[in-house]
Motif scaffolding. Structure first.
Motif, PDB file in Angstrom:
ATOM      1  N   VAL A 295     -18.778  10.774  -0.632  1.00  0.00           N
ATOM      2  CA  VAL A 295     -18.735  12.089  -0.023  1.00  0.00           C
ATOM      3  C   VAL A 295     -19.941  12.259   0.901  1.00  0.00           C
ATOM      4  O   VAL A 295     -21.066  11.916   0.565  1.00  0.00           O
ATOM      5  CB  VAL A 295     -18.694  13.182  -1.115  1.00  0.00           C
ATOM      6  CG1 VAL A 295     -19.907  13.096  -2.039  1.00  0.00           C
ATOM      7  CG2 VAL A 295     -18.602  14.569  -0.486  1.00  0.00           C
ATOM      8  N   GLY A 296     -19.694  12.769   2.098  1.00  0.00           N
ATOM      9  CA  GLY A 296     -20.737  12.916   3.097  1.00  0.00           C
ATOM     10  C   GLY A 296     -20.790  11.777   4.081  1.00  0.00           C
ATOM     11  O   GLY A 296     -21.273  11.948   5.209  1.00  0.00           O
ATOM     12  N   GLY A 297     -20.342  10.591   3.699  1.00  0.00           N
ATOM     13  CA  GLY A 297     -20.268   9.464   4.619  1.00  0.00           C
ATOM     14  C   GLY A 297     -21.573   8.745   4.867  1.00  0.00           C
ATOM     15  O   GLY A 297     -21.650   7.902   5.767  1.00  0.00           O
ATOM     16  N   GLU A 313     -26.401   1.825   1.876  1.00  0.00           N
ATOM     17  CA  GLU A 313     -26.758   2.869   2.825  1.00  0.00           C
ATOM     18  C   GLU A 313     -26.115   2.524   4.168  1.00  0.00           C
ATOM     19  O   GLU A 313     -26.260   1.392   4.664  1.00  0.00           O
ATOM     20  CB  GLU A 313     -28.274   2.965   2.991  1.00  0.00           C
ATOM     21  CG  GLU A 313     -29.001   3.589   1.815  1.00  0.00           C
ATOM     22  CD  GLU A 313     -28.779   5.090   1.716  1.00  0.00           C
ATOM     23  OE1 GLU A 313     -28.291   5.686   2.709  1.00  0.00           O
ATOM     24  OE2 GLU A 313     -29.072   5.659   0.650  1.00  0.00           O
ATOM     25  N   VAL A 314     -25.409   3.481   4.760  1.00  0.00           N
ATOM     26  CA  VAL A 314     -24.710   3.218   6.012  1.00  0.00           C
ATOM     27  C   VAL A 314     -25.693   3.001   7.158  1.00  0.00           C
ATOM     28  O   VAL A 314     -25.538   2.080   7.975  1.00  0.00           O
ATOM     29  CB  VAL A 314     -23.739   4.371   6.337  1.00  0.00           C
ATOM     30  CG1 VAL A 314     -23.142   4.201   7.728  1.00  0.00           C
ATOM     31  CG2 VAL A 314     -22.632   4.444   5.290  1.00  0.00           C
ATOM     32  N   GLU A 315     -26.713   3.823   7.228  1.00  0.00           N
ATOM     33  CA  GLU A 315     -27.625   3.774   8.374  1.00  0.00           C
ATOM     34  C   GLU A 315     -28.398   2.464   8.436  1.00  0.00           C
ATOM     35  O   GLU A 315     -28.623   1.910   9.521  1.00  0.00           O
ATOM     36  CB  GLU A 315     -28.600   4.952   8.300  1.00  0.00           C
ATOM     37  CG  GLU A 315     -29.497   5.072   9.519  1.00  0.00           C
ATOM     38  CD  GLU A 315     -30.361   6.309   9.473  1.00  0.00           C
ATOM     39  OE1 GLU A 315     -31.234   6.448  10.370  1.00  0.00           O
ATOM     40  OE2 GLU A 315     -30.185   7.135   8.545  1.00  0.00           O
ATOM     41  N   THR A 316     -28.815   1.948   7.288  1.00  0.00           N
ATOM     42  CA  THR A 316     -29.646   0.729   7.263  1.00  0.00           C
ATOM     43  C   THR A 316     -28.909  -0.508   6.794  1.00  0.00           C
ATOM     44  O   THR A 316     -29.443  -1.616   6.892  1.00  0.00           O
ATOM     45  CB  THR A 316     -30.852   0.957   6.334  1.00  0.00           C
ATOM     46  OG1 THR A 316     -30.387   1.186   4.992  1.00  0.00           O
ATOM     47  CG2 THR A 316     -31.681   2.147   6.806  1.00  0.00           C
ATOM     48  N   THR A 338     -15.110  15.193  -3.268  1.00  0.00           N
ATOM     49  CA  THR A 338     -16.138  16.241  -3.185  1.00  0.00           C
ATOM     50  C   THR A 338     -17.367  15.971  -4.043  1.00  0.00           C
ATOM     51  O   THR A 338     -18.352  16.707  -3.944  1.00  0.00           O
ATOM     52  CB  THR A 338     -15.545  17.602  -3.601  1.00  0.00           C
ATOM     53  OG1 THR A 338     -15.057  17.518  -4.954  1.00  0.00           O
ATOM     54  CG2 THR A 338     -14.420  18.009  -2.668  1.00  0.00           C
ATOM     55  N   GLN A 339     -17.336  14.937  -4.897  1.00  0.00           N
ATOM     56  CA  GLN A 339     -18.465  14.658  -5.777  1.00  0.00           C
ATOM     57  C   GLN A 339     -18.866  13.188  -5.663  1.00  0.00           C
ATOM     58  O   GLN A 339     -18.085  12.349  -5.233  1.00  0.00           O
ATOM     59  CB  GLN A 339     -18.103  14.985  -7.235  1.00  0.00           C
ATOM     60  CG  GLN A 339     -17.663  16.421  -7.465  1.00  0.00           C
ATOM     61  CD  GLN A 339     -17.368  16.696  -8.922  1.00  0.00           C
ATOM     62  OE1 GLN A 339     -18.234  16.553  -9.788  1.00  0.00           O
ATOM     63  NE2 GLN A 339     -16.138  17.087  -9.218  1.00  0.00           N
ATOM     64  N   ARG A 340     -20.097  12.902  -6.082  1.00  0.00           N
ATOM     65  CA  ARG A 340     -20.605  11.526  -6.000  1.00  0.00           C
ATOM     66  C   ARG A 340     -20.136  10.738  -7.225  1.00  0.00           C
ATOM     67  O   ARG A 340     -20.914  10.386  -8.122  1.00  0.00           O
ATOM     68  CB  ARG A 340     -22.132  11.539  -5.883  1.00  0.00           C
ATOM     69  CG  ARG A 340     -22.618  12.035  -4.529  1.00  0.00           C
ATOM     70  CD  ARG A 340     -24.147  12.085  -4.463  1.00  0.00           C
ATOM     71  NE  ARG A 340     -24.759  10.796  -4.774  1.00  0.00           N
ATOM     72  CZ  ARG A 340     -24.881   9.782  -3.931  1.00  0.00           C
ATOM     73  NH1 ARG A 340     -24.408   9.894  -2.699  1.00  0.00           N
ATOM     74  NH2 ARG A 340     -25.473   8.649  -4.301  1.00  0.00           N
ATOM     75  N   LEU A 341     -18.847  10.470  -7.247  1.00  0.00           N
ATOM     76  CA  LEU A 341     -18.218   9.717  -8.323  1.00  0.00           C
ATOM     77  C   LEU A 341     -17.470   8.540  -7.721  1.00  0.00           C
ATOM     78  O   LEU A 341     -16.855   8.658  -6.653  1.00  0.00           O
ATOM     79  CB  LEU A 341     -17.244  10.590  -9.122  1.00  0.00           C
ATOM     80  CG  LEU A 341     -17.822  11.806  -9.850  1.00  0.00           C
ATOM     81  CD1 LEU A 341     -16.702  12.640 -10.441  1.00  0.00           C
ATOM     82  CD2 LEU A 341     -18.785  11.357 -10.947  1.00  0.00           C
TER      83      LEU A 341
END
Length: 498
Positions: A295-297, A313-316, A338-341
């Motif tokens: 969630v959040g991408g 991590e997407v950015e790094t 909607t949750q970090r699951l």
């Protein structure tokens, strides 16, 4: 897949074929049912009478009635053969009884054997007749009901090998993505069926595709032991003009002469191709079978045959966590909307729930309800997880009570990557036996997608994906016959039938 160019010549070539097929069918009725002249004229009546039904529907009705008549013709022949066996047995037993001298007890035994044999043959005849007729009627009802609720909308043909996975974008423009064993991922226009873009950055089979929740980015997992993140830009083509219902369409073509797995079309025309990923995730030591966005991408999770799931991590592109514990290869992974699951599935007959809501504590729960490979486990909008397995069952679980499933769906074939609609929470089950069935969360069966030699998949169905829009929604399916199919599901009619 319908072809826009050359439709007039193709329809002209098909039309005589359909006429010859119906004509030969009516001749067969006349020869095989001489005692029923009224029924033998059905094919000619359907062809000559003035009807408002489209030609494709009339041909379909002819085909269905022909199948029914052939079944009853086979029963009629078998009935005559059994009757002849009974008469022959009675004559033989009667002759043997006349040659016996005296011995009323022997005659009694003989009569008992004759009566027993006759009753067995009679019972066999009744059982065969009832089973065959009930199968015909139930199949006819299921086909008619399914076609009223589920209608084929578009076929997406262009891959050169089986399609493992498909997904629909969550941002505009809404497009369909497919992942194939031909080492590519394709993006499609949902309305026109046109291929818009090709990703060719992987060196192995592309096993899954997922889209970023807010940006035009895709995440693909591959047999080359990597997961790729790549950006895309597409422009949707203009929608096609309304089809002429009076003209024969490409779907009316008889495809019974095709080889299994063969599809129409010559593949996608020249489309923009992306060959370099924005980010490459390389920490796995085996095939990466699936990947998904948290969630959040900002983070992604990948599942591999090396028995581990990795969090990046997407950015790094850095590896944050390695999730271990499964005893055999992983088959799928899914994230909560909607949750970090995260939920991971495995060939060890279990699936695991990983909780990242608390940064300091990463808890894990193991679900042990299946007896064979868990092919997929997905979240619903609420607090439920739905799991599918090669043990031919689908189970619905409550995250608040993980001891036992709240519903179990038993099927007749192994279940592959399932999906659950967001609004109505309808479960779509793709099967190894080429069927796709719809169930509600309580385990009640709602419908089965129609499948014949004119529509549906001709090999294993690998995955399903939903795209909902008010009371009308689309269901997409893909299979190892190299094509994806879009279906229009009439939710109102579906719930009314329930």
């Amino acid at each position: 897949m319908p072809v826009e160019g050359g439709s007039s010549s193709a329809s002209a070539a098909r039309h005589p074929k359909q006429k010859r097929k119906a004509h030969s069918l009516s001749i067969r009725r006349t020869n095989s049912t001489e005692e029923r002249p009224a029924g033998s004229q059905r094919g000619d009546m359907l062809e000559t009478q003035d009807s408002k039904l489209p030609q494709s529907l009339r041909n379909n009705l002819l085909d269905l009635f022909g199948q029914i008549e052939r079944e009853f013709e086979n029963l009629y022949i078998e009935n005559n053969e059994l009757r002849r066996e009974i008469e022959s047995l009675n004559e033989r037993l009667t002759g043997d009884g006349q040659n016996l001298e005296g011995g009323d007890a022997s005659k009694g035994v003989l009569k008992t054997k004759a009566s027993h044999s006759t009753s067995q043959l009679s019972q066999k005849l009744k059982t065969t007749y009832k089973a065959s007729t009930s199968k015909i009627v139930s199949s006819f009802k299921a086909t008619a009901g399914s076609r009223a609720v589920c209608q084929l909308q578009k076929e997406y043909v262009g891959h050169r090998d089986g399609i493992w996975d498909l997904s629909v974008t969550r941002t505009q423009p809404v497009v369909l993505g497919t992942a194939s064993a031909d080492h590519s991922a394709l993006l499609w226009s949902i309305e026109t069926g046109k291929c818009l873009l090709k990703y060719a950055g992987h060196a192995g089979s592309v096993n899954s595709i997922k889209f970023h929740p807010t940006e035009q980015m895709a995440l693909t997992a591959s047999g080359d032991q990597t997961a790729h993140i790549w950006r895309y830009m597409v422009q949707l083509p203009a929608p096609p003009p309304p089809a002429d219902v009076s003209a024969p369409c490409e779907e009316d073509q008889d495809s019974s002469d095709r080889e299994e797995g063969e599809v129409d079309g010559e593949g996608p025309c020249e489309v923009p191709t992306i060959r370099v990923a924005t980010a490459t995730l390389k920490s796995h030591q085996g095939v990466v079978i699936a990947a998904d966005w948290l969630v959040g991408g900002r983070q992604v999770v990948s599942a591999s045959w090396d028995r581990a799931a990795n969090l990046y991590e997407v950015e790094t592109s850095e590896l944050v966590h390695t999730l271990t514990g499964h005893d055999q290869e992983l088959t799928h992974c899914c994230t909560h909307p909607t949750q970090r699951l995260v939920v991971t599935s495995s060939r060890d007959t279990t699936f695991r729930l990983w909780d990242f809501r608390d940064p300091s504590i990463h808890s894990v729960n193991v679900f042990q309800g299946h007896t064979d490979t868990v092919t997929s486990a997905v979240f619903t909008v609420g607090d439920n997880v739905v799991s599918g397995s090669d043990d031919r069952t689908v189970k619905v679980w409550d995250l608040k009570n993980m001891r036992s499933p709240i519903a179990t769906i038993r099927t007749d074939s192994a279940v592959n990557r399932i999906s659950v609609s967001t609004n109505q929470r309808i479960i779509a089950l793709p099967h190894d036996n080429r069927q796709v069935r719809l169930f509600d969360m309580s385990g009640a069966r709602l419908a089965r997608l129609p499948r014949s030699n004119r529509m549906g998949h001709r090999r294993m169905v690998c995955c399903t994906a939903w795209n909902e829009e008010n009371q009308s929604c689309n269901l997409f399916t893909c299979g190892f016959d190299r094509q994806a199919i879009g279906w229009n599901i009439n939710i109102t009619a579906l719930l009314q039938e329930k």
